[in-house]
Design an enzyme around this catalytic site. Structure first.
Site, PDB file in Angstrom:
ATOM      1  N   ARG A  15       1.014  -1.182   0.015  1.00 44.05           N
ATOM      2  CA  ARG A  15       0.103   0.011   0.071  1.00 44.05           C
ATOM      3  C   ARG A  15       0.816   1.244   0.117  1.00 44.05           C
ATOM      4  O   ARG A  15       0.879   1.935  -0.972  1.00 44.05           O
ATOM      5  CB  ARG A  15      -0.853  -0.050   1.060  1.00 44.05           C
ATOM      6  CG  ARG A  15      -2.083   1.060   0.958  1.00 44.05           C
ATOM      7  CD  ARG A  15      -1.685   2.423   1.514  1.00 44.05           C
ATOM      8  NE  ARG A  15      -1.245   2.389   3.135  1.00 44.05           N
ATOM      9  CZ  ARG A  15      -0.451   3.641   3.514  1.00 44.05           C
ATOM     10  NH1 ARG A  15      -0.484   4.623   2.916  1.00 44.05           N
ATOM     11  NH2 ARG A  15      -0.178   3.422   4.779  1.00 44.05           N
ATOM     12  N   ASP A  16       1.432   1.803   1.017  1.00 50.43           N
ATOM     13  CA  ASP A  16       2.282   2.680   1.040  1.00 50.43           C
ATOM     14  C   ASP A  16       3.512   2.960   0.178  1.00 50.43           C
ATOM     15  O   ASP A  16       3.775   3.753  -0.516  1.00 50.43           O
ATOM     16  CB  ASP A  16       2.890   3.039   2.611  1.00 50.43           C
ATOM     17  CG  ASP A  16       3.023   4.525   2.912  1.00 50.43           C
ATOM     18  OD1 ASP A  16       3.220   5.133   2.229  1.00 50.43           O
ATOM     19  OD2 ASP A  16       2.974   4.919   4.446  1.00 50.43           O
ATOM     20  N   HIS A 207       5.106   4.559  12.803  1.00 55.02           N
ATOM     21  CA  HIS A 207       4.910   4.439  11.370  1.00 55.02           C
ATOM     22  C   HIS A 207       6.104   5.525  10.993  1.00 55.02           C
ATOM     23  O   HIS A 207       5.525   6.734  10.661  1.00 55.02           O
ATOM     24  CB  HIS A 207       3.629   4.787  10.912  1.00 55.02           C
ATOM     25  CG  HIS A 207       3.475   4.686   9.356  1.00 55.02           C
ATOM     26  ND1 HIS A 207       2.841   3.655   8.798  1.00 55.02           N
ATOM     27  CD2 HIS A 207       3.875   5.554   8.401  1.00 55.02           C
ATOM     28  CE1 HIS A 207       2.753   3.935   7.347  1.00 55.02           C
ATOM     29  NE2 HIS A 207       3.381   5.206   7.263  1.00 55.02           N
ATOM     30  N   HIS A 209       8.572   7.309   8.302  1.00 55.24           N
ATOM     31  CA  HIS A 209       9.449   7.481   7.065  1.00 55.24           C
ATOM     32  C   HIS A 209      10.710   7.739   7.314  1.00 55.24           C
ATOM     33  O   HIS A 209      11.085   8.371   8.218  1.00 55.24           O
ATOM     34  CB  HIS A 209       8.469   8.338   6.208  1.00 55.24           C
ATOM     35  CG  HIS A 209       7.156   7.687   5.787  1.00 55.24           C
ATOM     36  ND1 HIS A 209       7.110   7.325   4.229  1.00 55.24           N
ATOM     37  CD2 HIS A 209       6.114   7.722   6.298  1.00 55.24           C
ATOM     38  CE1 HIS A 209       5.770   6.939   4.324  1.00 55.24           C
ATOM     39  NE2 HIS A 209       5.203   7.095   5.367  1.00 55.24           N
ATOM     40  N   CYS A 240       3.737   9.422   0.741  1.00 51.78           N
ATOM     41  CA  CYS A 240       2.351   9.933   0.556  1.00 51.78           C
ATOM     42  C   CYS A 240       2.476  11.057  -0.670  1.00 51.78           C
ATOM     43  O   CYS A 240       3.218  11.946  -0.498  1.00 51.78           O
ATOM     44  CB  CYS A 240       1.819  10.584   1.896  1.00 51.78           C
ATOM     45  SG  CYS A 240       0.255  11.337   1.611  1.00 51.78           S
ATOM     46  N   ASN A 249       9.038   4.560   3.420  1.00 50.67           N
ATOM     47  CA  ASN A 249       9.093   4.064   4.742  1.00 50.67           C
ATOM     48  C   ASN A 249      10.304   3.602   5.281  1.00 50.67           C
ATOM     49  O   ASN A 249      11.069   3.335   4.516  1.00 50.67           O
ATOM     50  CB  ASN A 249       7.943   2.974   4.861  1.00 50.67           C
ATOM     51  CG  ASN A 249       6.523   3.407   4.545  1.00 50.67           C
ATOM     52  OD1 ASN A 249       5.991   3.494   3.525  1.00 50.67           O
ATOM     53  ND2 ASN A 249       5.897   3.707   5.802  1.00 50.67           N
TER      54      ASN A 249
HETATM   55  P1  HMG Z   1     -13.540  13.594  -2.854  1.00 48.82           P
HETATM   56  O1  HMG Z   1     -13.067  13.955  -4.093  1.00 48.82           O
HETATM   57  O2  HMG Z   1     -13.824  14.683  -1.575  1.00 48.82           O
HETATM   58  O3  HMG Z   1     -14.786  12.543  -2.596  1.00 48.82           O
HETATM   59  O4  HMG Z   1     -12.133  12.602  -2.335  1.00 48.82           O
HETATM   60  P2  HMG Z   1     -16.346  12.848  -2.964  1.00 48.82           P
HETATM   61  O5  HMG Z   1     -16.891  11.965  -1.755  1.00 48.82           O
HETATM   62  O6  HMG Z   1     -16.596  14.376  -2.944  1.00 48.82           O
HETATM   63  O7  HMG Z   1     -16.487  12.025  -4.385  1.00 48.82           O
HETATM   64  C1  HMG Z   1     -15.911  12.531  -5.607  1.00 48.82           C
HETATM   65  C2  HMG Z   1     -15.788  11.485  -6.379  1.00 48.82           C
HETATM   66  O8  HMG Z   1     -14.944  10.427  -5.930  1.00 48.82           O
HETATM   67  C3  HMG Z   1     -17.095  10.589  -6.733  1.00 48.82           C
HETATM   68  O9  HMG Z   1     -16.904   9.900  -8.392  1.00 48.82           O
HETATM   69  C4  HMG Z   1     -17.056   9.709  -5.929  1.00 48.82           C
HETATM   70  O10 HMG Z   1     -17.798   8.441  -6.256  1.00 48.82           O
HETATM   71  C5  HMG Z   1     -15.679   9.174  -5.930  1.00 48.82           C
HETATM   72  P3  HMG Z   1     -17.569  10.968  -9.275  1.00 48.82           P
HETATM   73  O11 HMG Z   1     -19.059  11.024  -8.776  1.00 48.82           O
HETATM   74  O12 HMG Z   1     -16.987  12.434  -9.214  1.00 48.82           O
HETATM   75  O13 HMG Z   1     -17.282  10.157 -10.511  1.00 48.82           O
HETATM   76  N1  HMG Z   1     -14.998   8.598  -4.680  1.00 48.82           N
HETATM   77  C6  HMG Z   1     -14.468   7.228  -4.669  1.00 48.82           C
HETATM   78  N2  HMG Z   1     -14.236   6.360  -5.564  1.00 48.82           N
HETATM   79  C7  HMG Z   1     -13.416   5.207  -5.338  1.00 48.82           C
HETATM   80  N3  HMG Z   1     -13.218   4.850  -3.894  1.00 48.82           N
HETATM   81  C8  HMG Z   1     -13.489   5.477  -3.070  1.00 48.82           C
HETATM   82  C9  HMG Z   1     -14.193   6.879  -3.286  1.00 48.82           C
HETATM   83  N4  HMG Z   1     -14.775   7.863  -2.650  1.00 48.82           N
HETATM   84  C10 HMG Z   1     -15.268   8.704  -3.408  1.00 48.82           C
HETATM   85  N5  HMG Z   1     -13.160   5.274  -1.801  1.00 48.82           N
HETATM   86  C11 HMG Z   1     -11.166  10.830  -0.891  1.00 48.82           C
HETATM   87  C12 HMG Z   1     -12.379  12.257  -0.742  1.00 48.82           C
HETATM   88  C13 HMG Z   1     -10.952  10.643   0.376  1.00 48.82           C
HETATM   89  C14 HMG Z   1     -11.933   9.687  -1.638  1.00 48.82           C
HETATM   90  C15 HMG Z   1     -10.120  11.232  -1.812  1.00 48.82           C
HETATM   91  O14 HMG Z   1      -9.722  12.338  -1.101  1.00 48.82           O
HETATM   92  C16 HMG Z   1      -9.034  10.148  -1.634  1.00 48.82           C
HETATM   93  O15 HMG Z   1      -9.227   9.167  -2.224  1.00 48.82           O
HETATM   94  N6  HMG Z   1      -7.959  10.478  -0.860  1.00 48.82           N
HETATM   95  C17 HMG Z   1      -6.867   9.485  -0.711  1.00 48.82           C
HETATM   96  C18 HMG Z   1      -5.455  10.066  -0.684  1.00 48.82           C
HETATM   97  C19 HMG Z   1      -4.562   8.999  -0.251  1.00 48.82           C
HETATM   98  O16 HMG Z   1      -4.668   7.835  -0.549  1.00 48.82           O
HETATM   99  N7  HMG Z   1      -3.411   9.356   0.398  1.00 48.82           N
HETATM  100  C20 HMG Z   1      -2.279   8.265   0.799  1.00 48.82           C
HETATM  101  C21 HMG Z   1      -2.743   7.592   1.793  1.00 48.82           C
HETATM  102  S1  HMG Z   1      -2.309   8.257   3.361  1.00 48.82           S
HETATM  103  C22 HMG Z   1      -0.736   8.026   3.931  1.00 48.82           C
HETATM  104  O17 HMG Z   1       0.230   7.674   3.043  1.00 48.82           O
HETATM  105  C23 HMG Z   1      -0.125   8.404   5.438  1.00 48.82           C
HETATM  106  C24 HMG Z   1       0.118   7.047   5.928  1.00 48.82           C
HETATM  107  O18 HMG Z   1       0.721   6.269   5.349  1.00 48.82           O
HETATM  108  C25 HMG Z   1       0.445   7.451   7.375  1.00 48.82           C
HETATM  109  C26 HMG Z   1       1.552   8.364   7.551  1.00 48.82           C
HETATM  110  O19 HMG Z   1       2.649   7.981   6.512  1.00 48.82           O
HETATM  111  O20 HMG Z   1       1.587   9.293   8.040  1.00 48.82           O
HETATM  112  C27 HMG Z   1      -1.361   6.358   6.133  1.00 48.82           C
HETATM  113 MG    MG Z   2       3.158   6.380   5.276  1.00 47.27          MG
END
Ligand code: HMG
Ligand code: MG
Length: 300
Positions: A15-16, A207, A209, A240, A249
């Site tokens: 994933r990450d 966690h 990085h 991220c 990481n």
């Molecule tokens: P949004 O645009 O605000 O969502 O995104 P929405 O609810 O307004 O919907 C807009 C569109 O997105 C719609 O489609 C929804 O159906 C679709 P449209 O009608 O325009 O065709 N949609 C989805 N499609 C598939 N799967 C879903 C989904 N939700 C809505 N789940 C959202 C909000 C949270 C979805 C978006 O911002 C997003 O996907 N963000 C993910 C970002 C991400 O993955 N970042 C990396 C992970 S975090 C990280 O790495 C940190 C960590 O490792 C810890 C650390 O290191 O600190 C965990």
């Molecule tokens: Mg991370």
């Protein structure tokens, strides 16, 4: 110095590790890689993310991957879930654990999941509650715990507040994320002192990085405080896309080298881990940056 006898490593590479990769890794290769990871003795693998594929194109094949892997008994297969839509798909794919995520800093939260911190709570609350009612466990991530790429310093009280909320929702474990690899060991210990007064040690993970090369030192500092669960990613993959400057990481292979060298058990076979790292290295068609993998390539 007293250290724990046993540590749990939670592999976040699929994933990450892959979420920020430009090279396309096929679903087939991801599945084979995850199967190799589970045969190394790992007990926990974060296999993908049920996020919007427009935001994270590299994991658009989340459903296919989650439903094609071999499920090894005793291994927890977890996935990141941001909202109800992601949860529906994750439940259909029958993941074991649902990981919700948010940041301690307002700007990173907004850039990463398009919501303010206040707006995020009810969304995650309903994801956690439904996941629990479906018989899944839930994990909570707090990002930017030690610093935010947009706001700089993050107040410990703010991190505690977000963490408290996640525990109130019912997460069984909280993972504290140094998203941009900015922490130093003293900072880690100061934060952990506060956390250990409020929450049970065995319900928290770290966690790290490795952006500034501090991650192994930070793990050592955490071990000294009695911490026993760490997230890591094979070969040091990761980052991220919504946190500028965030690099990989801490590398699972390097963490294992240190832990096993110190006589701390993990139940993970280091040779199998190196084989799995070589597999993903060739799928990505680039050298991985961990120290253990550099040692491997110097042998060729
Ligand atoms: P949004 O645009 O605000 O969502 O995104 P929405 O609810 O307004 O919907 C807009 C569109 O997105 C719609 O489609 C929804 O159906 C679709 P449209 O009608 O325009 O065709 N949609 C989805 N499609 C598939 N799967 C879903 C989904 N939700 C809505 N789940 C959202 C909000 C949270 C979805 C978006 O911002 C997003 O996907 N963000 C993910 C970002 C991400 O993955 N970042 C990396 C992970 S975090 C990280 O790495 C940190 C960590 O490792 C810890 C650390 O290191 O600190 C965990
Ligand atoms: Mg991370």
């Amino acid at each position: 110095m007293k250290f724990p006898k046993k540590v749990t490593i939670k592999e976040v590479g699929p994933r990450d590790g892959l979420q920020n990769e430009k090279a396309v890794v096929t679903a087939e290769d991801k599945v084979e890689w995850i199967n190799k990871l589970s045969s190394s003795g790992m007990s926990y693998i974060e296999i993908t993310s049920f996020v919007n594929p427009k935001w994270i194109p590299a994991l658009a094949d989340c459903y296919e991957v989650a439903t094609s892997i071999d499920r090894k008994h005793g291994v927890t297969y977890a996935a990141l879930v941001p909202n109800q839509k992601g949860l529906e798909k994750a439940l259909m794919a029958n993941v074991d654990e649902v990981s919700v995520f948010m940041s301690a800093s307002e700007t990173h939260n907004k850039k990463n999941i398009n919501k303010s911190i206040e707006e995020t709570y009810p969304v995650l609350e309903s994801v956690v509650s439904e996941a629990l009612s479906e018989g899944k466990t839930a994990r909570g991530y707090v990002s930017t715990v030690f610093g935010c790429p947009y706001e700089g310093e993050v107040n410990v009280d703010q991190v505690l507040k977000v963490s408290e909320k996640l525990f109130e929702m019912g997460v069984t474990e909280l993972s504290l994320g140094d998203t941009i690899g900015i922490a130093t060991p003293n900072q880690v210990q100061v934060l952990l002192e506060q956390f250990l007064k409020r929450f049970p040690q065995d319900q928290m993970a770290l966690h790290f990085h490795d952006t500034r090369g501090m991650a192994i030192a930070n793990i050592l500092a955490s071990l000294q405080m009695g911490m026993t669960t760490f997230d890591s990613s094979l070969g040091g993959l990761g980052g991220c896309p919504y946190a500028p400057g965030a690099s990989g990481n801490v590398a699972t292979d390097d963490v294992l080298y240190m832990l096993h060298g110190m006589g701390i058990e993990t139940n993970i076979n280091q040779d199998k881990i190196i084989e799995a790292a070589q597999f993903i290295e060739s799928a990505l068609n680039r050298k991985l940056s961990s120290h253990s993998m550099l040692v491997q390539s110097s042998k060729c």
